[in-house]
Motif scaffolding. Structure first.
Motif, mmCIF file in Angstrom:
data_model
loop_
_atom_site.group_PDB
_atom_site.id
_atom_site.type_symbol
_atom_site.label_atom_id
_atom_site.label_comp_id
_atom_site.label_asym_id
_atom_site.label_seq_id
_atom_site.Cartn_x
_atom_site.Cartn_y
_atom_site.Cartn_z
ATOM 1 N N MET A 1 0.842 -1.191 0.000
ATOM 2 C CA MET A 1 0.000 0.000 0.000
ATOM 3 C C MET A 1 0.877 1.241 0.000
ATOM 4 N N GLN A 2 0.642 2.102 -0.985
ATOM 5 C CA GLN A 2 1.470 3.293 -1.157
ATOM 6 C C GLN A 2 0.618 4.553 -1.159
ATOM 7 N N THR A 3 1.111 5.560 -0.475
ATOM 8 C CA THR A 3 0.516 6.891 -0.536
ATOM 9 C C THR A 3 1.622 7.864 -0.926
ATOM 10 N N TRP A 4 1.268 9.143 -1.033
ATOM 11 C CA TRP A 4 2.251 10.139 -1.454
ATOM 12 C C TRP A 4 2.250 11.332 -0.508
ATOM 13 N N ARG A 5 3.455 11.734 -0.105
ATOM 14 C CA ARG A 5 3.604 13.016 0.577
ATOM 15 C C ARG A 5 3.545 14.100 -0.486
ATOM 16 N N GLN A 6 2.686 15.092 -0.257
ATOM 17 C CA GLN A 6 2.470 16.128 -1.261
ATOM 18 C C GLN A 6 2.358 17.503 -0.608
ATOM 19 N N ILE A 7 2.872 18.516 -1.300
ATOM 20 C CA ILE A 7 2.750 19.896 -0.841
ATOM 21 C C ILE A 7 1.999 20.688 -1.900
ATOM 22 N N PHE A 8 0.965 21.418 -1.451
ATOM 23 C CA PHE A 8 0.136 22.220 -2.339
ATOM 24 C C PHE A 8 0.056 23.665 -1.864
ATOM 25 N N TYR A 9 -0.159 24.566 -2.807
ATOM 26 C CA TYR A 9 -0.629 25.911 -2.475
ATOM 27 C C TYR A 9 -1.647 26.314 -3.534
ATOM 28 N N HIS A 10 -2.515 27.243 -3.197
ATOM 29 C CA HIS A 10 -3.592 27.635 -4.102
ATOM 30 C C HIS A 10 -3.037 28.434 -5.271
ATOM 31 N N ARG A 11 -3.565 28.176 -6.442
ATOM 32 C CA ARG A 11 -3.051 28.844 -7.653
ATOM 33 C C ARG A 11 -3.230 30.361 -7.591
ATOM 34 N N ASP A 12 -4.211 30.836 -6.797
ATOM 35 C CA ASP A 12 -4.441 32.272 -6.678
ATOM 36 C C ASP A 12 -3.613 32.912 -5.568
ATOM 37 N N LYS A 13 -2.844 32.099 -4.874
ATOM 38 C CA LYS A 13 -2.054 32.601 -3.753
ATOM 39 C C LYS A 13 -0.768 33.250 -4.254
ATOM 40 N N TRP A 14 -0.486 34.479 -3.766
ATOM 41 C CA TRP A 14 0.796 35.082 -4.051
ATOM 42 C C TRP A 14 1.842 34.368 -3.199
ATOM 43 N N VAL A 15 2.857 33.797 -3.859
ATOM 44 C CA VAL A 15 3.870 33.016 -3.158
ATOM 45 C C VAL A 15 4.882 33.969 -2.535
ATOM 46 N N THR A 16 4.856 34.061 -1.227
ATOM 47 C CA THR A 16 5.759 34.950 -0.506
ATOM 48 C C THR A 16 7.166 34.359 -0.471
ATOM 49 N N ARG A 17 8.127 35.187 -0.094
ATOM 50 C CA ARG A 17 9.493 34.691 0.044
ATOM 51 C C ARG A 17 9.588 33.654 1.161
ATOM 52 N N GLU A 18 8.750 33.815 2.186
ATOM 53 C CA GLU A 18 8.735 32.835 3.277
ATOM 54 C C GLU A 18 8.269 31.466 2.759
ATOM 55 N N MET A 19 7.254 31.460 1.883
ATOM 56 C CA MET A 19 6.789 30.211 1.274
ATOM 57 C C MET A 19 7.857 29.625 0.359
ATOM 58 N N GLN A 20 8.476 30.466 -0.453
ATOM 59 C CA GLN A 20 9.524 29.988 -1.366
ATOM 60 C C GLN A 20 10.661 29.322 -0.595
ATOM 61 N N ALA A 21 11.045 29.921 0.526
ATOM 62 C CA ALA A 21 12.121 29.359 1.345
ATOM 63 C C ALA A 21 11.719 28.000 1.907
ATOM 64 N N PHE A 22 10.452 27.865 2.312
ATOM 65 C CA PHE A 22 9.977 26.583 2.833
ATOM 66 C C PHE A 22 9.976 25.531 1.732
ATOM 67 N N PHE A 23 9.496 25.891 0.540
ATOM 68 C CA PHE A 23 9.469 24.944 -0.570
ATOM 69 C C PHE A 23 10.877 24.417 -0.870
ATOM 70 N N LYS A 24 11.833 25.315 -0.915
ATOM 71 C CA LYS A 24 13.207 24.923 -1.214
ATOM 72 C C LYS A 24 13.756 23.976 -0.150
ATOM 73 N N LEU A 25 13.505 24.291 1.110
ATOM 74 C CA LEU A 25 14.008 23.461 2.196
ATOM 75 C C LEU A 25 13.307 22.097 2.222
ATOM 76 N N ALA A 26 11.997 22.095 1.981
ATOM 77 C CA ALA A 26 11.238 20.834 1.968
ATOM 78 C C ALA A 26 11.746 19.918 0.860
ATOM 79 N N GLU A 27 12.097 20.490 -0.268
ATOM 80 C CA GLU A 27 12.645 19.692 -1.378
ATOM 81 C C GLU A 27 13.989 19.097 -0.988
ATOM 82 N N GLU A 28 14.798 19.861 -0.268
ATOM 83 C CA GLU A 28 16.108 19.375 0.153
ATOM 84 C C GLU A 28 15.985 18.282 1.215
ATOM 85 N N TRP A 29 14.926 18.365 2.039
ATOM 86 C CA TRP A 29 14.747 17.433 3.158
ATOM 87 C C TRP A 29 13.754 16.322 2.831
ATOM 88 N N LYS A 30 13.468 16.109 1.553
ATOM 89 C CA LYS A 30 12.431 15.144 1.184
ATOM 90 C C LYS A 30 12.814 13.707 1.491
#
Length: 294
Positions: A265-294
């Protein structure tokens, strides 16, 4: 037309409520109503249908909503451009499930805080459905969850990692000591400790069992993964958990995987944000770190 009025309009549209928007913005409900009336007067259209206690966007309101998002996104981009050389000092609201919060977030957010100590972080733990709904209402910035692969035109996905979900017990459990591949019925006959039913992997397991005419009846249900792990360490039963949530215990042989014949049985860890959301620098930093720590 003022940016304040446009922002108020967006909050009402997203919350579908004048009162909720007023609380979110810190205005009185009367002030919010006045702002919208002024905006409607300037635009020469009615933006909201008001039927009883329910409100919804009119056709003109839906058209203006798309443009309002672009206006506020441009304002945010300009503000970010002016401050991009400065240290991150905004806010970040994360939505996640309990197992990810307990196993992945401690190290991930420790590193995030080390890199960006001025950022204020808040975490909301809920079921995947509730988290995605809150993201749609702009109450949280992004969602980090575990589920089947999810696709929706409203959301951008920036991370997708497959994860195994396994049966697990103490090495002292009699099934672990059997040291052989087990039949599913054999495992289901023992006492179980499980997460609550709204946990995605628990739901997927139960759907599988129904399809195979099996069932599972836990003697304990709780949303706290760490509590389940502590009970397993005391040899108090069997559980079904994402492998990443118990990786350390497996590597140190404090817990052991129960190998079940023909069960995967397999599931997926996934990260989403809303397409209408302005991506802040704080969000961008989290995305980058989450990718590094995947």
């Amino acid at each position: 037309m003022e940016f304040r009025e446009i922002n108020t309009f967006l909050q009402i549209a997203q919350q579908q409520s004048f009162s909720k928007a007023s609380k979110q913005l810190g205005y009185s409900q009367a002030a919010v109503t006045i702002q919208i009336k002024q905006l409607e007067k300037e635009l020469g259209v009615i933006l909201f249908d008001r039927i009883g206690k329910k409100i919804s966007l009119t056709e003109q309101g839906r058209i203006f909503y798309r443009h309002a998002l672009e206006i506020m996104r441009s304002v945010d981009q300009a503000r970010e451009a002016l401050t991009e050389k400065h240290e991150l000092n905004g806010r970040l609201c994360l939505g996640t499930i309990e197992s990810i919060c307990a196993s992945i977030f401690p190290e991930l957010l420790t590193e995030y805080h080390r890199l960006y100590p001025q950022v204020e972080i808040s975490i909301v733990t809920e079921s995947p459905d509730e988290l995605l709904e809150r993201m749609n209402e702009n109450k949280i910035d992004l969602v980090y969850l575990l589920d089947r692969r999810i696709y929706d035109h409203r959301w951008h996905k920036i991370l997708e990692i497959p994860e195994r979900n396994i049966f697990v017990s103490s090495p002292e459990h009699e099934l672990a000591k059997a040291n052989r591949e087990l039949a599913l019925d054999e495992v289901l006959g023992f006492p179980f400790l499980l997460t609550e039913k709204d946990a995605s992997y628990r739901h997927i397991l139960e759907q599988y069992l129904v399809a195979t005419e099996c069932s599972i009846r836990p003697f304990l249900e709780i949303g706290n993964t760490e509590f389940i792990i502590q009970m397993l360490l005391k040899n108090m039963g069997i559980s079904f958990l994402p492998e990443f949530a118990i990786r350390k215990e497996l590597e140190t042989h404090m817990l052991t995987e129960l190998k079940v014949r023909d069960f995967h049985m397999q599931t997926w860890r996934q990260i989403f944000y809303h397409r209408d959301k302005w991506v802040t620098r704080e969000m961008q930093a989290f995305f980058k770190l989450a990718e590094e720590w995947k």
